[in-house]
Motif scaffolding. Structure first.
Motif, PDB file in Angstrom:
ATOM      1  N   ASN A 187       3.669  -2.410   3.484  1.00  0.00           N
ATOM      2  CA  ASN A 187       2.594  -2.398   4.463  1.00  0.00           C
ATOM      3  C   ASN A 187       1.241  -2.218   3.786  1.00  0.00           C
ATOM      4  OD1 ASN A 187       1.792  -2.507   7.236  1.00  0.00           O
ATOM      5  ND2 ASN A 187       1.275  -0.346   7.054  1.00  0.00           N
ATOM      6  N   ARG A 188       1.229  -1.343   2.766  1.00  0.00           N
ATOM      7  CA  ARG A 188      -0.034  -1.135   2.053  1.00  0.00           C
ATOM      8  C   ARG A 188      -0.500  -2.401   1.355  1.00  0.00           C
ATOM      9  NH1 ARG A 188      -0.754   3.408  -2.180  1.00  0.00           N
ATOM     10  NH2 ARG A 188      -2.664   2.278  -2.520  1.00  0.00           N
ATOM     11  N   MET A 189       0.455  -3.104   0.750  1.00  0.00           N
ATOM     12  CA  MET A 189       0.086  -4.359   0.080  1.00  0.00           C
ATOM     13  C   MET A 189      -0.472  -5.345   1.091  1.00  0.00           C
ATOM     14  SD  MET A 189       3.073  -5.478  -2.463  1.00  0.00           S
ATOM     15  CE  MET A 189       3.977  -4.271  -3.384  1.00  0.00           C
ATOM     16  N   LEU A 190       0.209  -5.436   2.239  1.00  0.00           N
ATOM     17  CA  LEU A 190      -0.169  -6.460   3.213  1.00  0.00           C
ATOM     18  C   LEU A 190      -1.467  -6.101   3.932  1.00  0.00           C
ATOM     19  CD1 LEU A 190       3.359  -7.268   4.566  1.00  0.00           C
ATOM     20  CD2 LEU A 190       1.925  -8.736   3.187  1.00  0.00           C
ATOM     21  N   GLU A 191      -1.778  -4.812   3.997  1.00  0.00           N
ATOM     22  CA  GLU A 191      -3.039  -4.413   4.611  1.00  0.00           C
ATOM     23  C   GLU A 191      -4.209  -5.085   3.915  1.00  0.00           C
ATOM     24  OE1 GLU A 191      -3.411  -0.204   4.474  1.00  0.00           O
ATOM     25  OE2 GLU A 191      -2.581   0.039   6.481  1.00  0.00           O
ATOM     26  N   MET A 192      -4.010  -5.340   2.617  1.00  0.00           N
ATOM     27  CA  MET A 192      -5.099  -5.940   1.851  1.00  0.00           C
ATOM     28  C   MET A 192      -5.294  -7.408   2.177  1.00  0.00           C
ATOM     29  SD  MET A 192      -4.010  -4.100  -1.512  1.00  0.00           S
ATOM     30  CE  MET A 192      -4.002  -2.328  -1.511  1.00  0.00           C
ATOM     31  N   PHE A 193      -4.312  -7.982   2.870  1.00  0.00           N
ATOM     32  CA  PHE A 193      -4.429  -9.393   3.210  1.00  0.00           C
ATOM     33  C   PHE A 193      -5.184  -9.603   4.515  1.00  0.00           C
ATOM     34  CE2 PHE A 193      -1.243  -9.605   0.045  1.00  0.00           C
ATOM     35  CZ  PHE A 193      -1.372 -10.866  -0.511  1.00  0.00           C
ATOM     36  N   LYS A 194      -5.476  -8.497   5.186  1.00  0.00           N
ATOM     37  CA  LYS A 194      -6.225  -8.633   6.434  1.00  0.00           C
ATOM     38  C   LYS A 194      -7.559  -9.278   6.126  1.00  0.00           C
ATOM     39  CE  LYS A 194      -6.018  -4.441   7.957  1.00  0.00           C
ATOM     40  NZ  LYS A 194      -6.176  -3.199   8.684  1.00  0.00           N
ATOM     41  N   LYS A 195      -7.898 -10.276   6.906  1.00  0.00           N
ATOM     42  CA  LYS A 195      -9.181 -10.932   6.663  1.00  0.00           C
ATOM     43  C   LYS A 195     -10.260 -10.157   7.391  1.00  0.00           C
ATOM     44  CE  LYS A 195      -7.375 -15.520   5.891  1.00  0.00           C
ATOM     45  NZ  LYS A 195      -7.173 -16.830   6.471  1.00  0.00           N
ATOM     46  N   LYS A 196     -11.247  -9.712   6.628  1.00  0.00           N
ATOM     47  CA  LYS A 196     -12.285  -8.901   7.247  1.00  0.00           C
ATOM     48  C   LYS A 196     -13.487  -9.736   7.644  1.00  0.00           C
ATOM     49  CE  LYS A 196     -10.542  -5.084   4.692  1.00  0.00           C
ATOM     50  NZ  LYS A 196     -10.354  -4.733   3.293  1.00  0.00           N
TER      51      LYS A 196
END
Lengths: 103, 469
Positions: free
Chosen positions: A92-101
């Motif tokens: 989940n932590r890794m994928l949080e970084m894929f959120k497009k801001k």
């Protein structure tokens, strides 16, 4: 020979399930882009934490006076939980970084 | 509540869990849905765990100790696991995955031990059961000790060590394990001593199996061990006739194997070659101190001028970028160059870093947009139009020896073809060797300039210089 045959026959449904699952596993991830290789490996790592169910079953079936089984079973529950919880949280932590801001 | 009702609910929960595992894995392979997929699988796992505790056996008062220990185990594991997973640095993710993988393997091995002990007590020996228990023990322990060694290596606590007759010893050990396992399965007389010998041998094999493997092969090894643990989980599923364990385990086993093969293909090597041929150890025999030339350094100012007046810049990131935590800095450089009308993209080698996709995760953390991350083939097609290639902390993935030196241990691995570009700047801390432990002729090439220093410091200097232009 007979024992091998009966082994096969008794478990034919499992063997069937295994073969279907193997192809499913291959099919499901075959289109993964390189971007997601690490999270996918990590997510898969968390999923094989299902072994924890085995450790719970051990504990449920263990005789309350069989301390060998209880202690090892407890150890297995801890190890399995580490695998499951740690695995999912890291993924989940890794994928949080894929959120497009930027949107 | 009737027993049948409880058991039906249990099976329904297992079916639901299996579906979430399949859907979760599927969603994990698409960038938009990956996060939901992970959460979905996590919910499925939670349901399967709770259902097992509630419905698998009738709740009875005399087993209060069992239930207390289960809950205690769950709490302890959750607290430690969450803390470790939340505290770990991005750079250390690969070893974290390896560590958790090892825990799963150990869990499978312990299950086998307890079940074997159970058989010892009851004396009911069944061929199928024995095979499953023995295989679960072997694969689980190999996965455990192998993963822990991989963890130690990536943490830098354990170096690459190849025993003199390592390969032969490994094969002998593997044969001994298989021989003893087969004997135990067919002898029909379980003995406690044998299972502990088997456990010891399997643990030793895991250590010796991973020990000599180094450098570029580590991602492959972690992926392989991951699929091992999947298989061990599946054997557990067989043992208890549990479909959730079976589907979950097999899915990971096969998906992990495919991922492993994909990685091997990316490096143009076969899986057997990875397992038997030792990468790190073999490096010594290959191209030694032979063709050394002179290296040319470049100052940050000159490098900045080169970058600012280029049309196209390509960045080849490697482990050094992760170590220096320079992902945000490199993204800043990209934005500043973009303002100056310079197009900057990233050329991602499939095995750059310590895990496949390591660089993608790292750069995604710094909000680098997806279209800027080019896969190797795409980047190579574009290389002849590229003015400057900036190699940041990568080494083996740009080593021309992979193309032109058959004696090199990395010969045959596709590389980012940086020499097709007009200029190359390699940013490195020192002249040290890459993870595979071999010389890199690129550093001595005419087109190449070296910019020494920590990746983050150097990038910051570059940004300052570009801004001043």
């Amino acid at each position: 020979m007979d024992s091998v045959l009966s082994l096969f026959y008794e478990n034919r449904e499992f063997i069937f399930l295994i073969i279907v699952s193997i192809f499913l596993g291959i099919e499901v991830i075959s289109n993964v882009p390189a971007v997601l290789h690490t999270p996918l490996m990590s997510g898969a790592n968390a999923i094989h934490g299902v072994v924890i169910i085995g450790s719970i079953i051990i504990m449920l079936q263990a005789d309350p006076t069989n301390y060998f089984a209880l202690i090892l079973g407890f150890l297995a529950v801890v190890l399995g939980t580490l695998n499951v919880v740690g695995g999912f949280v890291v993924t989940n932590r890794m994928l949080e970084m894929f959120k497009k801001k930027d949107k | 509540m009737t027993e049948l009702l409880g058991l039906s609910i249990l099976e329904l929960c297992y079916i639901a869990a299996s579906i979430t595992f399949i859907m979760g894995l599927k969603m994990l392979s698409s960038p938009d849905k990956a996060r939901k997929g992970n959460l979905l699988a996590a919910y499925g796992m939670g349901i399967a765990i709770i259902a097992t505790i509630l419905f698998k056996e009738e709740l009875t008062a005399d087993k209060w100790l069992n239930y207390t220990l289960i809950l205690a185990g769950l709490v302890v594991g959750t607290v430690i696991g969450t803390r470790m997973a939340l505290k770990v640095q991005m750079t250390a993710m690969p070893q974290m995955v390896s560590f958790f993988n090892g825990m799963g393997g150990a869990c499978a091995a312990v299950i086998s031990l307890v079940e074997f002990d159970h058989i010892l007590h009851t004396g009911e020996v069944e061929l199928g059961m024995m095979i499953v228990i023995i295989l679960g023990l072997i694969i689980g322990s190999v996965s455990f000790s192998g993963s822990i060694i991989a963890y130690g290596k990536l943490e830098g606590k354990i170096g690459d060590k190849a025993l003199p007759a390592g390969q032969i010893l490994n094969i002998v050990l593997l044969l001994a394990i298989l021989g003893l396992g087969t004997f135990m399965a067919i002898s029909g007389e379980p003995q406690a001593m044998y299972i502990y010998i088997l456990l010891g041998l399997s643990l030793l094999y895991g250590v010796l199996f991973v020990m000599p493997i180094g450098g570029a092969d580590m991602p492959v090894v972690i992926s392989l061990l991951n699929s091992f643990t999947g298989m061990a989980a599946a054997f557990g599923g067989f043992l208890y006739g549990n479909q959730a364990m079976l589907t979950g385990g097999i899915l990971v086993g096969s998906a992990g194997t495919i991922l492993t093969v994909l990685m091997c293909t990316a490096m143009n090597r076969s899986l057997t070659n990875v397992i038997i041929g030792s990468f790190g150890g073999g490096g010594a025999a290959a191209s030694g101190d032979g063709e050394q030339g002179t290296i040319k350094e470049i100052s940050a100012t000159d490098a900045a001028i080169l970058l600012a007046y280029a049309n196209k810049v390509s960045v080849v990131p490697g482990y050094g970028l992760a170590v220096a935590q320079a992902q945000h800095t490199v993204h800043n450089l990209e934005k500043i160059l973009d303002d100056k009308g310079v197009e900057m993209t990233y050329a991602i080698h499939p095995v750059a870093g310590r895990m496949p996709g390591h660089m993608n995760v790292l750069l995604a953390e710094a909000d680098v947009p997806y279209p800027k991350l080019l896969e190797m083939e795409e980047a190579n097609d574009d290389m002849s139009n590229t003015d400057v290639v900036l190699v940041i902390g990568a080494n083996d993935v740009v080593n021309p020896a992979a193309e032109n030196d058959p004696s090199s241990p990395i010969y045959g691995m596709p590389i980012v073809d940086v020499l097709s570009a007009k200029n190359v700047i390699v940013m490195k801390r020192s002249m040290g060797k890459g993870y595979a432990g071999i010389e890199n002729a690129l550093f001595f090439h005419d087109k190449n300039r070296m910019l020494f220093g920590d990746a983050k410091d150097s990038l910051e200097k570059l940004i300052a210089e570009v801004k001043n232009l």
